[in-house]
Design an enzyme around this catalytic site. Sequence first.
Site, short mmCIF file in Angstrom:
data_model
loop_
_atom_site.label_atom_id
_atom_site.label_comp_id
_atom_site.label_asym_id
_atom_site.label_seq_id
_atom_site.Cartn_x
_atom_site.Cartn_y
_atom_site.Cartn_z
N HIS A 189 0.83 -1.21 0.00
CA HIS A 189 0.00 0.00 0.00
C HIS A 189 0.87 1.26 0.00
CE1 HIS A 189 0.90 0.97 4.21
NE2 HIS A 189 0.78 -0.33 4.45
N GLU B 109 -2.27 -7.00 7.33
CA GLU B 109 -0.97 -6.98 7.98
C GLU B 109 -1.01 -7.89 9.21
OE1 GLU B 109 2.14 -6.97 8.21
OE2 GLU B 109 2.61 -4.86 7.85
#
Length: 195
Positions: A56, A136
Site C-alpha cells: 500500500h 498486515e
Amino acid sequence: PWRPGRPVALGGGWSGRQIPGPAADHAEVAALGPSASKGLSSDNGAVHAPLYLVRHGESEWNARDLIQGQTAHPGLTAAGREQAWLAGERIRRDLAAQQLAVGGITTSDLARATQTAGILAEVLGGRVRADVRWREQHLGDLQGMTKAQARQRAGPHGPGIDAGESDGALRLRMAAAFEDLDPSAVQIVVSHRRA
C-alpha cells in the site's frame, strides 16, 4: 514475507522481479511469474499468468511513524495516493509490453490497502475484491505506538508482541491466501510490509 527490493524465489519455475520505479518505501511493486523462457507455463506444465504484489501507499500513520498492524482506519496521504497511481502506471506498462490485461485485484480489507487497490483499479481496470487474509500481521499492544516507543520497551529478543499474531500464524494465513488466487489470470495483490 515478501520484502520490497529483494528478489523473489518460489521454485517450480517461478521467478520474481521488482518493477523499477521511483525510490520509495511504499507502493513497491514486485512481479511474480513463470521463468521468462517458459512463457506462461511453470515447470509442472500448469498455466500461470503474472502475479503482481503491491505494498500500500504511504498512510497517515506511516507519515507519523506509528505502528499500524491491523489498525483499520489510517488512510493514505497525498503522497500515498500518488505512489499508488505510479505503481499502477508501472504495472500498466509492464502488462502492455506482455499484451496482457488484469484479471483481478485482491486487497487487504484495511483502509490503506483498499484505497491503494481502488487507485490501481482506476489505472488498470479490473474488479477489486477484499480478503481479510491479506491483512498486515496483528501486532498486539505495539499497534498505535511510535517505532521509538517500541524500541524503548524492547528486550534482548526485540519488542515482543503481547496479544498479537505469531510469525507462524502469519505464514499459514498468507499461504492459504496465495493458494486461492487464480493462476490462469493476471492477478494484483495489495497488501502490507509483513503480509
